[in-house]
Design a protein around this motif. Structure first.
Motif, PDB file in Angstrom:
ATOM      1  N   GLN A 151       8.866  10.669  -9.290  1.00  0.00           N
ATOM      2  CA  GLN A 151      10.252  11.109  -9.098  1.00  0.00           C
ATOM      3  C   GLN A 151      11.176  10.332 -10.031  1.00  0.00           C
ATOM      4  N   CYS A 152      12.089  11.028 -10.668  1.00  0.00           N
ATOM      5  CA  CYS A 152      13.118  10.353 -11.447  1.00  0.00           C
ATOM      6  C   CYS A 152      14.036   9.599 -10.486  1.00  0.00           C
ATOM      7  N   LYS A 153      14.734   8.609 -11.001  1.00  0.00           N
ATOM      8  CA  LYS A 153      15.574   7.796 -10.131  1.00  0.00           C
ATOM      9  C   LYS A 153      16.747   8.589  -9.571  1.00  0.00           C
ATOM     10  N   ASN A 154      17.230   9.611 -10.319  1.00  0.00           N
ATOM     11  CA  ASN A 154      18.382  10.377  -9.869  1.00  0.00           C
ATOM     12  C   ASN A 154      18.051  11.733  -9.302  1.00  0.00           C
ATOM     13  N   LYS A 155      16.914  12.283  -9.720  1.00  0.00           N
ATOM     14  CA  LYS A 155      16.519  13.613  -9.218  1.00  0.00           C
ATOM     15  C   LYS A 155      15.014  13.748  -9.282  1.00  0.00           C
ATOM     16  N   SER A 156      14.503  14.731  -8.558  1.00  0.00           N
ATOM     17  CA  SER A 156      13.062  14.967  -8.552  1.00  0.00           C
ATOM     18  C   SER A 156      12.658  15.555  -9.879  1.00  0.00           C
ATOM     19  N   VAL A 157      11.450  15.187 -10.341  1.00  0.00           N
ATOM     20  CA  VAL A 157      10.911  15.755 -11.577  1.00  0.00           C
ATOM     21  C   VAL A 157      10.511  17.187 -11.335  1.00  0.00           C
ATOM     22  N   VAL A 217       0.841  -1.196   0.000  1.00  0.00           N
ATOM     23  CA  VAL A 217       0.000   0.000   0.000  1.00  0.00           C
ATOM     24  C   VAL A 217       0.874   1.243   0.000  1.00  0.00           C
ATOM     25  N   GLN A 218       0.599   2.154  -0.920  1.00  0.00           N
ATOM     26  CA  GLN A 218       1.338   3.398  -1.043  1.00  0.00           C
ATOM     27  C   GLN A 218       0.456   4.521  -0.513  1.00  0.00           C
ATOM     28  N   VAL A 219       0.810   5.045   0.656  1.00  0.00           N
ATOM     29  CA  VAL A 219      -0.020   6.078   1.275  1.00  0.00           C
ATOM     30  C   VAL A 219       0.149   7.404   0.551  1.00  0.00           C
ATOM     31  N   GLN A 220       1.405   7.776   0.259  1.00  0.00           N
ATOM     32  CA  GLN A 220       1.656   9.038  -0.424  1.00  0.00           C
ATOM     33  C   GLN A 220       1.446   8.880  -1.917  1.00  0.00           C
ATOM     34  N   GLU A 221       1.190   9.998  -2.589  1.00  0.00           N
ATOM     35  CA  GLU A 221       0.943   9.967  -4.020  1.00  0.00           C
ATOM     36  C   GLU A 221       2.218  10.187  -4.810  1.00  0.00           C
ATOM     37  N   GLU A 222       3.375  10.058  -4.150  1.00  0.00           N
ATOM     38  CA  GLU A 222       4.671  10.247  -4.796  1.00  0.00           C
ATOM     39  C   GLU A 222       5.348   8.904  -4.986  1.00  0.00           C
ATOM     40  N   VAL A 223       5.727   8.568  -6.213  1.00  0.00           N
ATOM     41  CA  VAL A 223       6.319   7.269  -6.524  1.00  0.00           C
ATOM     42  C   VAL A 223       7.586   7.460  -7.329  1.00  0.00           C
ATOM     43  N   LEU A 224       8.398   6.425  -7.363  1.00  0.00           N
ATOM     44  CA  LEU A 224       9.665   6.451  -8.083  1.00  0.00           C
ATOM     45  C   LEU A 224       9.457   5.941  -9.505  1.00  0.00           C
ATOM     46  N   GLU A 225      10.072   6.640 -10.463  1.00  0.00           N
ATOM     47  CA  GLU A 225       9.979   6.229 -11.862  1.00  0.00           C
ATOM     48  C   GLU A 225      10.455   4.781 -12.022  1.00  0.00           C
ATOM     49  N   GLY A 226       9.704   3.993 -12.789  1.00  0.00           N
ATOM     50  CA  GLY A 226      10.039   2.590 -12.998  1.00  0.00           C
ATOM     51  C   GLY A 226       9.308   1.638 -12.071  1.00  0.00           C
ATOM     52  N   SER A 227       8.597   2.182 -11.079  1.00  0.00           N
ATOM     53  CA  SER A 227       7.849   1.327 -10.148  1.00  0.00           C
ATOM     54  C   SER A 227       6.633   0.725 -10.838  1.00  0.00           C
ATOM     55  N   ILE A 245     -26.820   7.713 -12.888  1.00  0.00           N
ATOM     56  CA  ILE A 245     -26.330   8.523 -11.785  1.00  0.00           C
ATOM     57  C   ILE A 245     -24.891   8.122 -11.497  1.00  0.00           C
ATOM     58  N   THR A 246     -24.020   9.117 -11.259  1.00  0.00           N
ATOM     59  CA  THR A 246     -22.589   8.842 -11.127  1.00  0.00           C
ATOM     60  C   THR A 246     -22.012   9.474  -9.865  1.00  0.00           C
ATOM     61  N   ALA A 247     -20.837   8.971  -9.491  1.00  0.00           N
ATOM     62  CA  ALA A 247     -20.025   9.566  -8.425  1.00  0.00           C
ATOM     63  C   ALA A 247     -18.576   9.297  -8.786  1.00  0.00           C
ATOM     64  N   GLN A 248     -17.664  10.146  -8.292  1.00  0.00           N
ATOM     65  CA  GLN A 248     -16.271  10.054  -8.696  1.00  0.00           C
ATOM     66  C   GLN A 248     -15.315  10.177  -7.518  1.00  0.00           C
ATOM     67  N   ASN A 249     -14.087   9.720  -7.752  1.00  0.00           N
ATOM     68  CA  ASN A 249     -12.962   9.974  -6.855  1.00  0.00           C
ATOM     69  C   ASN A 249     -11.718  10.059  -7.735  1.00  0.00           C
ATOM     70  N   ASN A 250     -10.681  10.754  -7.263  1.00  0.00           N
ATOM     71  CA  ASN A 250      -9.494  10.917  -8.105  1.00  0.00           C
ATOM     72  C   ASN A 250      -8.218  10.947  -7.274  1.00  0.00           C
ATOM     73  N   ILE A 251      -7.109  10.735  -7.965  1.00  0.00           N
ATOM     74  CA  ILE A 251      -5.797  10.763  -7.330  1.00  0.00           C
ATOM     75  C   ILE A 251      -4.807  11.357  -8.329  1.00  0.00           C
ATOM     76  N   THR A 252      -3.916  12.246  -7.849  1.00  0.00           N
ATOM     77  CA  THR A 252      -2.917  12.885  -8.708  1.00  0.00           C
ATOM     78  C   THR A 252      -1.548  12.295  -8.393  1.00  0.00           C
ATOM     79  N   LEU A 253      -0.869  11.827  -9.439  1.00  0.00           N
ATOM     80  CA  LEU A 253       0.398  11.123  -9.278  1.00  0.00           C
ATOM     81  C   LEU A 253       1.577  12.101  -9.335  1.00  0.00           C
ATOM     82  N   ARG A 254       2.548  11.872  -8.471  1.00  0.00           N
ATOM     83  CA  ARG A 254       3.828  12.613  -8.508  1.00  0.00           C
ATOM     84  C   ARG A 254       4.936  11.580  -8.707  1.00  0.00           C
TER      85      ARG A 254
END
Length: 259
Positions: A253-259, A157-167, A242-251
């Motif tokens: 990170q490059c393996k060597n530096k932050s995007v 489980v990934q709590v934060q919305e920040e992930v490493l490139e290549g994951s 009838i509809t309902a929504q939820n969303n998540i924004t991805l961040r």
């Protein structure tokens, strides 16, 4: 202190065994019912009451294929399986002879809100209303927003919305289905209109309620940085969708530096 005689010890043992058998006779094959305490129903849709029951064993032969099931809202009869169009339209989808009283009500309105009690009627003297337990139906006008979770690699489980490139990533959207005969659909979209491959399935949760799950699997790249992924639940009702929504924004990170 006088040591109890062997005969008195045997008398105590026999008394205990006698009461164990008595208790087994009371609790085994007696009047009992299993119902969800609370059920959420969507106005305009249908609702399922998962239900099983037991009867006093002396009436086992009276429980036949011709048995009827009834539902009372408080003290008022609102459903009778012998007349499915009576008041609340519905159907017992369980087999009463097998002690399965699972029932579906159609065309849910605010009138379905309340406390429901089950009654069984069979041949001979089999007539019993289960007043000891009821199901509370709560009617809502719009569905709840679906639940979103983010997993990476081995389903961690990934709590934060920040992930490493290549994951290896999995976005999971889930919701309880409020109508088992016409379950909702889950669809994915994104702000950058990426090509999305998802897989959906139905399963039972711990409360034996049907849950629909949609997984979006991908490998994180810099192209997904700042992208918002949106999951939409859609119920197709008789008069409208009838509809309902939820969303998540991805961040990402490059393996060597932050995007």
């Amino acid at each position: 202190m006088v040591e109890p005689s062997l005969n008195s010890k045997m008398g105590v043992a026999e008394t205990i065994i006698f009461f164990v058998f008595i208790l087994q006779g009371v609790w085994c094959g007696y009047w009992s019912i299993s119902l969800p305490e609370k059920i959420e129903a969507l106005s305009g849709s249908c609702v399922t009451i998962n239900c099983t029951f037991d009867i006093n064993s002396e009436y086992d032969n009276d429980l036949t294929d011709s048995a009827a099931g009834m539902w009372y809202k408080y003290d008022n009869l609102v459903f009778d399986s012998r007349n499915p169009s009576y008041n609340f339209k519905g159907k017992i989808i369980g087999k009463l002879k097998s002690k399965d009283c699972t029932t579906i009500f159609y065309d849910v309105t605010s009138n379905h809100r309340g406390q429901f009690f089950f009654r069984i009627e069979g041949n001979g003297g089999l007539k019993w209303i289960y007043k000891q337990k009821s199901a509370l139906i709560d009617v809502i006008d719009s569905p709840r927003n679906p639940t979103l979770q983010m997993f990476k690699d081995a389903m961690e489980v990934q709590v934060q919305e920040e992930v490493l490139e290549g994951s290896s990533m999995c976005l999971r959207c889930s919701t309880k289905t409020l109508c088992s005969s016409s379950p909702p659909t889950l669809t994915w979209s994104s702000t950058d209109r990426l090509h999305l491959n998802d897989s959906s399935r139905l399963q039972l949760d711990q409360q034996n309620q049907t849950e629909i799950i949609s997984d979006l699997n991908f490998t994180a790249t810099h192209l997904q940085h700042g992208v918002t992924f949106i999951c939409t639940i859609t119920y197709q009702l008789q008069q409208r969708n009838i509809t309902a929504q939820n969303n998540i924004t991805l961040r990402v990170q490059c393996k060597n530096k932050s995007v």
